[in-house]
Design an enzyme around this catalytic site. Structure first.
Site, PDB file in Angstrom:
ATOM      1  N   ASP A 132      -2.241  10.656  -2.512  1.00 25.84           N
ATOM      2  CA  ASP A 132      -2.482   9.566  -3.462  1.00 25.84           C
ATOM      3  C   ASP A 132      -2.668  10.086  -4.880  1.00 25.84           C
ATOM      4  OD1 ASP A 132      -3.210   8.359  -0.723  1.00 25.84           O
ATOM      5  OD2 ASP A 132      -2.911   6.685  -2.113  1.00 25.84           O
ATOM      6  N   ASN A 180      -5.894  12.203  -0.227  1.00 29.69           N
ATOM      7  CA  ASN A 180      -5.031  11.449   0.697  1.00 29.69           C
ATOM      8  C   ASN A 180      -5.932  10.727   1.702  1.00 29.69           C
ATOM      9  OD1 ASN A 180      -2.308  10.738   1.519  1.00 29.69           O
ATOM     10  ND2 ASN A 180      -2.709  11.881   3.382  1.00 29.69           N
ATOM     11  N   LYS A 181      -5.330   9.975   2.580  1.00 21.44           N
ATOM     12  CA  LYS A 181      -6.043   9.140   3.542  1.00 21.44           C
ATOM     13  C   LYS A 181      -7.169   9.907   4.226  1.00 21.44           C
ATOM     14  CE  LYS A 181      -5.708   5.707   4.116  1.00 21.44           C
ATOM     15  NZ  LYS A 181      -6.649   4.820   3.373  1.00 21.44           N
ATOM     16  N   ARG A 185      -7.020  -0.580  -7.270  1.00 20.02           N
ATOM     17  CA  ARG A 185      -7.418   0.524  -6.375  1.00 20.02           C
ATOM     18  C   ARG A 185      -7.510   1.774  -7.256  1.00 20.02           C
ATOM     19  NH1 ARG A 185      -4.417   1.212  -0.794  1.00 20.02           N
ATOM     20  NH2 ARG A 185      -6.454   2.000  -0.175  1.00 20.02           N
ATOM     21  N   ARG A 198       0.846  -1.191   0.000  1.00 13.78           N
ATOM     22  CA  ARG A 198       0.000   0.000   0.000  1.00 13.78           C
ATOM     23  C   ARG A 198       0.883   1.242   0.000  1.00 13.78           C
ATOM     24  NH1 ARG A 198       1.495   1.900   4.107  1.00 13.78           N
ATOM     25  NH2 ARG A 198       0.327   3.778   3.705  1.00 13.78           N
ATOM     26  N   GLY A 199       0.234   2.397  -0.225  1.00 11.33           N
ATOM     27  CA  GLY A 199       0.981   3.637  -0.390  1.00 11.33           C
ATOM     28  C   GLY A 199       1.146   3.868  -1.883  1.00 11.33           C
ATOM     29  N   ALA A 200       0.894   5.099  -2.326  1.00 16.62           N
ATOM     30  CA  ALA A 200       0.786   5.371  -3.767  1.00 16.62           C
ATOM     31  C   ALA A 200       2.019   4.914  -4.567  1.00 16.62           C
ATOM     32  CB  ALA A 200       0.490   6.858  -3.981  1.00 16.62           C
ATOM     33  N   GLN A 215      -2.919   2.517   9.925  1.00 18.39           N
ATOM     34  CA  GLN A 215      -1.594   2.587   9.293  1.00 18.39           C
ATOM     35  C   GLN A 215      -0.630   3.437  10.126  1.00 18.39           C
ATOM     36  OE1 GLN A 215      -4.502   2.949   7.709  1.00 18.39           O
ATOM     37  NE2 GLN A 215      -4.401   2.417   5.543  1.00 18.39           N
TER      38      GLN A 215
END
Ligand code: MRU
Length: 349
Positions: free
Chosen positions: A232, A242-243, A87, A49-51, A191
């Site tokens: 992201d 973003n998150k 995603r 995970r993470g862009a 996270q």
């Protein structure tokens, strides 16, 4: 346990080798991903995970598609489609699959070389973002050691090497100019608690963990000097996905007069998306909200909304730091007005 290569995301003996981020911090386990369906599932459940990291994983997934289906044909096309759609919010995933897939005709080795080149570009970008970002933070806090608040996980796990926002925090720490990092735990999947606290501990940086709802109160009490977040996708007008929780944090930072800085590589800047309303937002399973690490926290059958990301309007963002430039919204800059500059290396290298 599967061996890992030099990097936390690698190609070893015909398969992708990567750390299973869902298992941290309890255990550091390396997965061997041998097929596109397994890669898609790993991306969806956030094992990777993470862009920037899912961009690299998607690119390596193209190599898995070639191994299973050859270099073209309907099965290959379906595999590529499933990778790029795994995603929707982080632009890196579709962008890197699209960069690598047309090279399939040139064979597996060419595709692998390009996927690993993307990984190396992200590694260099993470170093450069740390340098640009740490310089900016130190200027904004008048050369004092900074107390930096951050959300989600934006470290090496999310980007292969140093990270985005966390790269800035790491660089500040290495320069002796980090007073404290304040990490938000980041419900529903934690996270911040599971991964950021783990990475901060490994780098030996002073840090404390906050429940998400403590953040704005602490900003209002001026217990942080700067907020640093990843992204992201950054739209052409500077609106940033973003998150979930990032938008609230930006509102709190504006109320408190604390600089709010978005840190992301150029690979996350999407000039084809005009503004935040055009960024697709991933809706995730309600089960993630009504439980914590698979233990129910709400009555059975409780329904829930679970947007995984939000949009922070450009007006709330003090500056965007990438690997190639610093875009100071607070000084009237925009992504269109600031040209790309040099990649930075640490001064002592
Ligand atoms: O759902 P996640 O954990 O993949 O969300 C990640 C983030 O929101 C990060 O802030 C973003 O990818 C940038 S980190 C390099």
């Amino acid at each position: 346990m599967q061996q890992l290569g030099d990097r936390p995301l690698d190609w070893i003996d015909g398969a992708v080798s990567m750390v299973d981020q869902t298992r941290l911090p309890d255990s550091y386990e390396v997965m061997r991903i041998e097929s596109v369906p397994d890669m898609v599932a790993a991306i969806r459940r956030l094992s990777v995970r993470g862009a920037p990291a899912i961009g690299v994983a998607g690119a390596l997934g193209v190599a898995l598609a070639i191994q299973a289906h050859g270099t073209s044909g309907p099965d290959f096309d379906r595999a590529i489609h499933s990778l790029r759609e795994a995603r929707p919010t982080a632009v890196n995933l579709a962008r890197m699959v699209d960069r690598v897939a047309p090279l399939a005709e040139q064979g597996l080795d060419r595709v692998l070389a390009e996927a690993l080149a993307i990984r190396d570009e992200e590694i260099a970008a993470s170093v450069s973002m740390g340098e640009y970002g740490a310089d900016l933070v130190t200027r904004l806090v008048s050369e004092r050691a900074a107390r930096a608040m951050t959300i989600c996980n934006t470290g090496g796990l999310a980007t292969i090497e140093r990270g985005t926002a966390l790269a800035v925090i790491q660089t500040l720490h290495e320069r002796g100019t980090l007073a404290e990092a304040l990490a938000l735990e980041t419900r529903p999947l934690l996270q911040g608690a599971r991964l950021t606290a783990w990475e901060l501990a490994r780098m030996g940086a002073p840090h404390r963990l906050l429940v998400d709802s403590a953040a704005n109160f602490m900003l209002a009490r001026r217990q942080a000097d700067v907020v640093l977040t990843g992204a992201d996708r950054i739209a052409a007008n500077g609106d940033t996905a973003n998150k979930i929780g990032t938008f609230s944090l930006a509102l709190g930072a504006r109320y408190a007069g604390v600089p709010f800085i978005v840190v992301a590589p150029e690979s996350t800047v999407d000039m084809d998306t005009p503004g935040g309303s055009a960024i697709p937002i991933e809706d995730r399973d309600a089960g993630e909200v009504v439980s914590v690490r698979d233990r129910p926290t709400a009555p059975a059958n409780t329904d829930a909304a679970n947007p995984a990301f939000d949009i922070t309007p450009n007006a709330l963002i003090t500056a965007i730091v990438t690997d190639r430039r610093v875009v100071r919204h607070d000084r009237g800059d925009s992504l269109r007005s600031v040209p790309l500059g040099e990649l930075r290396r640490p001064a002592n290298q």
